[in-house]
Design an enzyme around this catalytic site. Structure first.
Site, short mmCIF file in Angstrom:
data_model
loop_
_atom_site.label_atom_id
_atom_site.label_comp_id
_atom_site.label_asym_id
_atom_site.label_seq_id
_atom_site.Cartn_x
_atom_site.Cartn_y
_atom_site.Cartn_z
N GLY A 9 41.77 26.68 30.44
CA GLY A 9 40.91 25.91 31.50
C GLY A 9 39.43 25.86 31.21
O GLY A 9 38.91 26.92 31.05
N GLY A 11 36.90 24.55 32.90
CA GLY A 11 35.96 24.50 34.21
C GLY A 11 34.66 25.07 33.86
O GLY A 11 34.50 25.70 32.85
N ARG A 89 38.01 28.02 45.11
CA ARG A 89 37.99 27.75 46.53
C ARG A 89 36.80 26.92 47.09
O ARG A 89 35.93 26.64 46.46
CB ARG A 89 37.48 29.24 47.01
CG ARG A 89 38.46 30.27 47.05
CD ARG A 89 38.04 31.53 47.69
NE ARG A 89 37.33 32.55 47.47
CZ ARG A 89 36.76 33.32 47.93
NH1 ARG A 89 36.91 33.84 49.08
NH2 ARG A 89 35.99 34.39 47.45
N ARG A 95 40.96 33.49 49.22
CA ARG A 95 41.74 33.23 48.06
C ARG A 95 43.14 33.15 48.12
O ARG A 95 43.77 32.23 47.40
CB ARG A 95 41.40 34.76 47.15
CG ARG A 95 40.11 34.85 46.67
CD ARG A 95 39.78 36.14 45.76
NE ARG A 95 38.40 36.30 45.50
CZ ARG A 95 37.51 36.86 46.01
NH1 ARG A 95 37.81 37.63 47.18
NH2 ARG A 95 36.24 37.00 45.59
N ASN A 102 47.96 27.34 42.59
CA ASN A 102 47.65 28.04 41.50
C ASN A 102 48.81 28.76 40.95
O ASN A 102 48.97 28.89 39.52
CB ASN A 102 46.35 29.00 41.64
CG ASN A 102 45.26 28.42 41.83
OD1 ASN A 102 45.06 27.18 41.70
ND2 ASN A 102 44.23 28.87 42.01
N HIS A 182 41.20 42.19 44.96
CA HIS A 182 40.14 41.40 44.90
C HIS A 182 40.15 40.65 46.13
O HIS A 182 40.77 39.40 46.12
CB HIS A 182 40.23 40.55 43.61
CG HIS A 182 38.97 39.79 43.28
ND1 HIS A 182 37.59 40.12 43.28
CD2 HIS A 182 38.79 38.22 42.86
CE1 HIS A 182 36.72 39.38 42.86
NE2 HIS A 182 37.46 38.33 42.71
#
Length: 316
Positions: A9, A11, A89, A95, A102, A182
């Site tokens: 990934g 990003g 998000r 989340r 995901n 989390h």
């Protein structure tokens, strides 16, 4: 043979993690992959050109991957793979809102890791974190100690920063700890938090501690709301890179991570935020931190909330 680390990934989170890992200068190769054609190659080229300025030698390799696992051969032999793939998000999203979309992405990535880097330690950072860590372990079929999630280091870093800023003291004089999940069932642990060695409760009133705990719990959402597009990545990437470094160096350092808990704290059979000793094999052992009755109850409550959600991901 030098160490190899892959970041899946490219990003903001993934690329920043790759840059940090390269700058450590402890890996021979950092591989950055993405499904957007040319993006990881372009970023790798750019990062590689910073070597002469920053004075590191790590080779950065970019690789576009295809829908059927094309390109994943580039990760072969990785000691560590960090999964950052997935959607971030948007303001107002929890989340958990990311769960279904995901899950598909993380499952596909995990299957390709199992195929091409069967001895890697996998560090998951995709949200919702605890659930995606469980899913990655199921999809890879790896031993549970070799699949870990990044959350507690970031959450503790946020808690530490808020305490330091409130008291106007250096961050290095503050130690904090967060366990649990989390997200909504995060368990900050004021009893294990200190400022210059003094318990947090001696330097801050209870209501102020509660306020900072709440801000920590909502730390990611606070950033998302301000950015409006995308989510935090500077502090998260620092946390993920630090975990990868601990694995690569077989450091045996104790860090708060999302790990498989099997009997510790009277909790069993769930991925949860706990302190653990990290080494080349992933989790060497879960370290039981002394907790107050209230903190322990909150941790056990978090375990049950996460357990219910983790049972759901098996079918996604």
């Amino acid at each position: 043979m030098g160490k190899k680390v892959t970041v899946v990934g490219a990003g903001f989170y993934g690329s920043t993690t790759a840059q940090r890992l390269a700058e450590y200068d402890i890996f021979e190769t950092v591989v950055l992959t993405d499904i957007v054609e040319g993006k990881p190659e372009g970023l790798a080229l750019d990062m590689g050109q910073s070597r002469a300025v920053e004075g590191f030698e790590t080779k950065v390799v970019g690789q576009t991957t295809g829908p059927n696992g094309e390109g994943y051969e580039a990760i072969a032999g990785s000691d560590v793979v960090v999964i950052t793939a997935g959607l971030p998000r948007k303001p107002g999203m929890s989340r958990m809102d990311l769960l279904e979309v995901n899950a598909k992405i993380v499952r596909q990535v995990a299957e390709n890791i199992a195929k091409h880097a069967p001895n890697a330690v996998v560090i998951v950072v995709s949200n919702p974190l605890d659930e995606m860590t469980a899913l990655a372990q199921q999809a890879t079929g790896f031993p549970k100690e070799r699949v870990i999630g990044q959350a507690g280091i970031l959450d503790s870093a946020r808690f530490t920063t808020f305490v330091a800023d409130t008291l106007n003291v250096p961050v290095r004089s503050v130690k904090t700890l967060t366990l649990g999940s989390h997200g909504e069932t995060m368990v900050p642990v004021p009893s294990q938090s200190t400022v210059d060695g003094k318990p947090l409760s001696e330097v801050l009133p209870a209501d102020k501690i509660d306020e900072l705990v709440t801000r920590t719990r909502n730390g990611g959402a606070e950033v998302v709301a301000l950015l409006k597009t995308g989510s935090a990545y500077y502090a998260p990437s620092a946390a993920a890179a630090r975990m990868a470094k601990a694995v690569a160096e077989d450091a045996g350092v104790v860090l708060p991570v999302c790990a498989w808990v099997d009997g510790e704290y009277g909790i069993a059979g769930v991925y949860l935020g706990v302190q653990a000793e990290i080494g080349a094999s992933g989790i060497k052992r879960v370290v039981e931190t002394p907790l107050t009755d209230g903190e322990l109850a909150a941790l056990q409550e978090a375990a049950e909330a996460v357990r219910a959600k983790q049972a759901d991901v098996a079918n996604l």
